[in-house]
Enzyme design. Structure first.
Site, PDB file in Angstrom:
ATOM      1  N   MET A  90       0.804  -1.224   0.000  1.00 33.46           N
ATOM      2  CA  MET A  90       0.000   0.000   0.000  1.00 33.46           C
ATOM      3  C   MET A  90       0.840   1.279   0.000  1.00 33.46           C
ATOM      4  O   MET A  90       0.506   2.251   0.688  1.00 33.46           O
ATOM      5  CB  MET A  90      -0.947  -0.007   1.208  1.00 33.46           C
ATOM      6  CG  MET A  90      -1.897  -1.193   1.227  1.00 33.46           C
ATOM      7  SD  MET A  90      -2.933  -1.289  -0.247  1.00 33.46           S
ATOM      8  CE  MET A  90      -4.049   0.062   0.064  1.00 33.46           C
ATOM      9  N   ILE A  92       2.841   4.097  -2.659  1.00 28.83           N
ATOM     10  CA  ILE A  92       3.087   4.512  -4.047  1.00 28.83           C
ATOM     11  C   ILE A  92       4.596   4.585  -4.238  1.00 28.83           C
ATOM     12  O   ILE A  92       5.303   5.225  -3.442  1.00 28.83           O
ATOM     13  CB  ILE A  92       2.423   5.877  -4.320  1.00 28.83           C
ATOM     14  CG1 ILE A  92       0.906   5.724  -4.217  1.00 28.83           C
ATOM     15  CG2 ILE A  92       2.834   6.415  -5.697  1.00 28.83           C
ATOM     16  CD1 ILE A  92       0.143   7.030  -4.305  1.00 28.83           C
ATOM     17  N   LEU A  93       5.088   3.906  -5.255  1.00 28.01           N
ATOM     18  CA  LEU A  93       6.539   3.860  -5.488  1.00 28.01           C
ATOM     19  C   LEU A  93       6.993   5.054  -6.325  1.00 28.01           C
ATOM     20  O   LEU A  93       6.250   5.560  -7.169  1.00 28.01           O
ATOM     21  CB  LEU A  93       6.896   2.548  -6.194  1.00 28.01           C
ATOM     22  CG  LEU A  93       6.670   1.295  -5.328  1.00 28.01           C
ATOM     23  CD1 LEU A  93       6.700   0.036  -6.183  1.00 28.01           C
ATOM     24  CD2 LEU A  93       7.705   1.215  -4.216  1.00 28.01           C
ATOM     25  N   HIS A 109      -4.560  -5.369  -8.996  1.00 29.00           N
ATOM     26  CA  HIS A 109      -5.464  -4.303  -8.570  1.00 29.00           C
ATOM     27  C   HIS A 109      -6.895  -4.842  -8.574  1.00 29.00           C
ATOM     28  O   HIS A 109      -7.297  -5.500  -9.537  1.00 29.00           O
ATOM     29  CB  HIS A 109      -5.338  -3.104  -9.512  1.00 29.00           C
ATOM     30  CG  HIS A 109      -6.162  -1.945  -9.085  1.00 29.00           C
ATOM     31  ND1 HIS A 109      -5.822  -1.166  -7.997  1.00 29.00           N
ATOM     32  CD2 HIS A 109      -7.331  -1.455  -9.554  1.00 29.00           C
ATOM     33  CE1 HIS A 109      -6.751  -0.240  -7.829  1.00 29.00           C
ATOM     34  NE2 HIS A 109      -7.681  -0.390  -8.760  1.00 29.00           N
ATOM     35  N   THR A 141       3.973   1.027 -14.045  1.00 25.20           N
ATOM     36  CA  THR A 141       4.669   2.174 -14.629  1.00 25.20           C
ATOM     37  C   THR A 141       4.441   3.353 -13.675  1.00 25.20           C
ATOM     38  O   THR A 141       3.842   3.180 -12.604  1.00 25.20           O
ATOM     39  CB  THR A 141       4.103   2.523 -16.021  1.00 25.20           C
ATOM     40  OG1 THR A 141       2.731   2.893 -15.855  1.00 25.20           O
ATOM     41  CG2 THR A 141       4.221   1.359 -16.990  1.00 25.20           C
ATOM     42  N   LEU A 144      -0.248   5.628 -11.630  1.00 24.49           N
ATOM     43  CA  LEU A 144      -0.812   4.795 -10.557  1.00 24.49           C
ATOM     44  C   LEU A 144      -1.890   3.854 -11.093  1.00 24.49           C
ATOM     45  O   LEU A 144      -2.897   4.310 -11.650  1.00 24.49           O
ATOM     46  CB  LEU A 144      -1.404   5.689  -9.453  1.00 24.49           C
ATOM     47  CG  LEU A 144      -2.035   4.925  -8.283  1.00 24.49           C
ATOM     48  CD1 LEU A 144      -1.005   4.167  -7.480  1.00 24.49           C
ATOM     49  CD2 LEU A 144      -2.824   5.867  -7.396  1.00 24.49           C
ATOM     50  N   GLU A 174      -8.154 -13.538  -7.782  1.00 22.42           N
ATOM     51  CA  GLU A 174      -6.767 -13.036  -7.765  1.00 22.42           C
ATOM     52  C   GLU A 174      -5.781 -14.178  -7.563  1.00 22.42           C
ATOM     53  O   GLU A 174      -4.697 -14.193  -8.147  1.00 22.42           O
ATOM     54  CB  GLU A 174      -6.587 -12.012  -6.638  1.00 22.42           C
ATOM     55  CG  GLU A 174      -7.344 -10.716  -6.869  1.00 22.42           C
ATOM     56  CD  GLU A 174      -7.063  -9.671  -5.805  1.00 22.42           C
ATOM     57  OE1 GLU A 174      -6.409  -9.984  -4.796  1.00 22.42           O
ATOM     58  OE2 GLU A 174      -7.497  -8.520  -5.989  1.00 22.42           O
TER      59      GLU A 174
HETATM   60  C1  GRF Z   1      -5.794  -7.536  -2.980  1.00 25.29           C
HETATM   61  O1  GRF Z   1      -7.182  -7.486  -3.055  1.00 25.29           O
HETATM   62  C2  GRF Z   1      -5.164  -6.759  -4.102  1.00 25.29           C
HETATM   63  O2  GRF Z   1      -5.967  -6.638  -5.223  1.00 25.29           O
HETATM   64  C3  GRF Z   1      -4.959  -5.393  -3.503  1.00 25.29           C
HETATM   65  O3  GRF Z   1      -4.695  -5.616  -2.146  1.00 25.29           O
HETATM   66  C4  GRF Z   1      -5.253  -6.852  -1.733  1.00 25.29           C
HETATM   67  C5  GRF Z   1      -4.160  -7.635  -1.092  1.00 25.29           C
HETATM   68  O4  GRF Z   1      -4.615  -8.777  -0.441  1.00 25.29           O
HETATM   69  N1  GRF Z   1      -3.901  -4.715  -4.227  1.00 25.29           N
HETATM   70  P1  GRF Z   1      -3.573  -9.793   0.201  1.00 25.29           P
HETATM   71  O5  GRF Z   1      -2.699  -9.006   1.156  1.00 25.29           O
HETATM   72  O6  GRF Z   1      -2.800 -10.414  -0.912  1.00 25.29           O
HETATM   73  O7  GRF Z   1      -4.421 -10.799   0.927  1.00 25.29           O
END
Ligand code: GRF
Length: 215
Positions: A90, A92-93, A109, A141, A144, A174
């Protein structure tokens, strides 16, 4: 064996999916280090249980983004990762960090990009009355959540869904698409070019590939 560095801030369920895919031999690589900017991130315990070295680099100990990213770069450099995976990281790089790992930096994302970059994606999808949402794996990139998408998975939105129920349903998808893209990358099948992301030499669609269309 190619080396993955995974950056987290929280639960690390995507980290776990990648560790599991490596263990199962579905990804020809191994996680060489997990870095968290939060000492209390539950994902650190997942790294410990898997015997993976982990580091905490707390962003609050740095004067600015540049010095935090510099510390991150120095820590990662000693592991010489082939790929850096942002998995719920969490922060921003900075452009300096991104340049160092250009084309070797992935993010996931929780939306169907280019919809809803940034935070609160599920609430925004619900408020817009969308019939579906999802998750997208993309190259990072300087824009964001705006780097070229590689693979997305759709999740239908039903009456009664909440940001929490969507978050759960999206995360399940995911855990398939992030290992899949990681596998492609380590097989040298993915490339970031000025005009977008390429898989096996072919330019991918602007929104990436639809996981449901993969054979
Ligand atoms: C995921 O929902 C991802 O899309 C978002 O942050 C959440 C990370 O979940 N970038 P976790 O820490 O992998 O459980």
């Amino acid at each position: 064996m190619k080396k993955l560095a995974v950056l987290i801030s929280g639960q690390g369920s995507n980290l776990q999916a990648i560790i599991d895919a490596c263990d199962a031999g579905n990804i020809e690589g191994k996680v060489c280090v997990v870095v968290s900017n939060r000492a209390e991130a539950a994902g650190l315990e997942r790294a410990r249980l898997a015997g993976i070295p982990s580091l905490v680099i707390d962003h609050r100990g740095f004067a600015d983004r540049e010095s935090f990213d510099q510390a991150l770069l120095e820590a990662l450099a000693s592991f010489v990762p082939d790929l850096v995976i942002l998995a719920g990281f969490m922060r921003i790089l900075t452009p300096e960090f991104i340049a160092q790992y250009q084309g070797r930096l992935l993010n996931i994302h929780p939306s169907l990009l280019p919809l809803y970059p940034g935070l609160d994606t599920h609430r925004r999808a619900l408020e817009s009355g969308d019939s579906q949402t999802g998750a997208t794996v993309h190259f990072v990139t300087n824009e964001l959540d705006g780097g070229p998408p590689i693979l997305f998975a759709r999740v239908p939105i039903a009456t009664g869904d909440t940001p929490e129920s969507l978050a759960q349903a999206v995360q399940r998808r995911e855990h398939d698409i992030y290992p899949a893209v990681t596998r492609w990358f380590l097989q040298d099948r993915l490339l970031l070019a000025p005009d977008g992301a390429y898989l096996d030499g072919a330019l991918l669609p602007r929104q990436g590939l639809d996981a449901d269309q993969l054979s």
